[in-house]
Motif scaffolding. Sequence first.
Motif, PDB file in Angstrom:
ATOM      1  N   LEU A 214       0.868  -1.189   0.000  1.00  0.00           N
ATOM      2  CA  LEU A 214       0.000   0.000   0.000  1.00  0.00           C
ATOM      3  C   LEU A 214       0.904   1.240   0.000  1.00  0.00           C
ATOM      4  CD1 LEU A 214      -3.124   0.480   0.031  1.00  0.00           C
ATOM      5  CD2 LEU A 214      -2.861   1.078   2.439  1.00  0.00           C
ATOM      6  N   SER A 216       2.491   4.621  -0.077  1.00  0.00           N
ATOM      7  CA  SER A 216       1.851   5.928   0.058  1.00  0.00           C
ATOM      8  C   SER A 216       2.227   6.875  -1.078  1.00  0.00           C
ATOM      9  CB  SER A 216       2.200   6.552   1.406  1.00  0.00           C
ATOM     10  OG  SER A 216       3.585   6.738   1.517  1.00  0.00           O
ATOM     11  N   MET A 220      -1.200   4.945  -2.831  1.00  0.00           N
ATOM     12  CA  MET A 220      -1.998   3.954  -2.083  1.00  0.00           C
ATOM     13  C   MET A 220      -3.051   3.276  -2.946  1.00  0.00           C
ATOM     14  SD  MET A 220      -2.559   5.307   1.772  1.00  0.00           S
ATOM     15  CE  MET A 220      -1.201   5.125   2.929  1.00  0.00           C
ATOM     16  N   GLY A 360      -6.794   4.085  -0.239  1.00  0.00           N
ATOM     17  CA  GLY A 360      -6.342   3.698   1.098  1.00  0.00           C
ATOM     18  C   GLY A 360      -6.993   2.422   1.561  1.00  0.00           C
TER      19      GLY A 360
END
Length: 441
Positions: A214, A216, A220, A360
């Motif tokens: 994931l 950033s 994400m 996210g």
Amino acid sequence: MYPDPSSRSAALYERARRVLPDGVSRGTVRVDPYPVYVASGQGAWVTDVDGNRYLDANNNYTAIVLGHADPVVTEAVTRQLGRGSAFSLATEAEVRLAELLCERAGFDRIRFCNSGTEAVMTAVKAARAFTGRTRIAKVEGGYHGAYDHVEVSLDAAGGTWGDPTAPTGVPYAAGTPASVLAETVVLPYNDAEATASLLRTHGHDLAAVVLDTLPSRVGMPEPDRAFLDTVFGVAREVGALVILDEVITFRLGPGGNAARLGLQPDLTTLGKIIGGGFPVGAVAGRAEVMDVFSPLDGARPRLPAGGTFSANSITMVAGLACMEQLDTAAFDRLATMGERVRGGVRAIFAETGFPGQVTGDGSLFRLHPHDRPVRNYRDARHDPAEAAFMARLHRQLLNRGVYLTTYGMGCLSLAMTDVDLGHLLDAVADGLRAELSSATA
Ligand SMILES: Cc1ncc(COP(=O)(O)O)c(C=O)c1O
């Protein structure tokens, strides 16, 4: 209101610039025109030196999961402080935290260090020591800390980043040795076909693929199953290890994101939450690989590794006091909170007609000021107008009592209440409306 030239924060920054380059010790606290100086944090909220309060939706870049000054962690640390902070002897707390993490995530062995950067560097060196190979592969735009090889193409930009299916390795820091670029293969996130081809081309001398599920700075995006299967399958085929960087994603579940996605990495890097708010990192994994740290048959280890503050008592007791509180119900609650925030922001974007989106998972979210699909770094990267918009939105939120990252990544803590989440969403709605109306004025 921020910025305020007469504030204590502004004055502190003036002093800071005389003794600290750019006035700070980490670029990530920089906000233009001056950083906010914190006086204290309690639970979900922080108070700055001017008495302003902010809901902390940054949480020290995801390291704080219980909230600030958690009473159980504070008590454990206070007790340990009276007994000494760092020794040239081993401690029981280190064994207990290691047992907890190995049991939860299925690691055979774990070794502690002091930061995520150090964990990733150590994992890369372990993979080299195990395979006898030197090169690594990493994803374009992926952030794994400050070790030279994993910094390659961290902020690659159009003009030099090359073919999207075979990205050019772009130096991050001035003075990066050409040898570092030559030893790093850059992969396009979520492109299974291109990744398979790059891994097969360079496979014979690849020690490891470093992967965050994931990432950033990559926006994400949800990882494609085909991409994950390709990384793991082709790495195995060519004899390279997979290092899963769970420095952030370990907050997604009791066994990290690996357990949620059914992945079995050779090595995992940890940091942030496992230190309970204190500096920490760790490398964990299969016994056969982790044996590079052990002397075999009385010989020296293949990878000798020290570290004056590694597994220091304060970090170990804080980490244990934090991780023991993170039971399944806590992870579930974080996920529910994250869904509420992501859903709430999507509704705000729809109501205001703003063409933004939210990505996210679990307690992590990232706001994007555009509606092009985000599958990889090139999709997510802000152009100058988007970066300027996010900086203005950050300021709007700051002035409504919410502290986010300047590029739109947010992170929730268990200390947040429903009222706090409402405050966060109200600030996004009001801040966005203010920004949109000033743009049309
Ligand atoms: C995925 C990932 N890996 C590694 C690191 C480096 O960790 P540290 O800042 O503790 O060195 C970070 C830091 O944000 C990270 O997000």
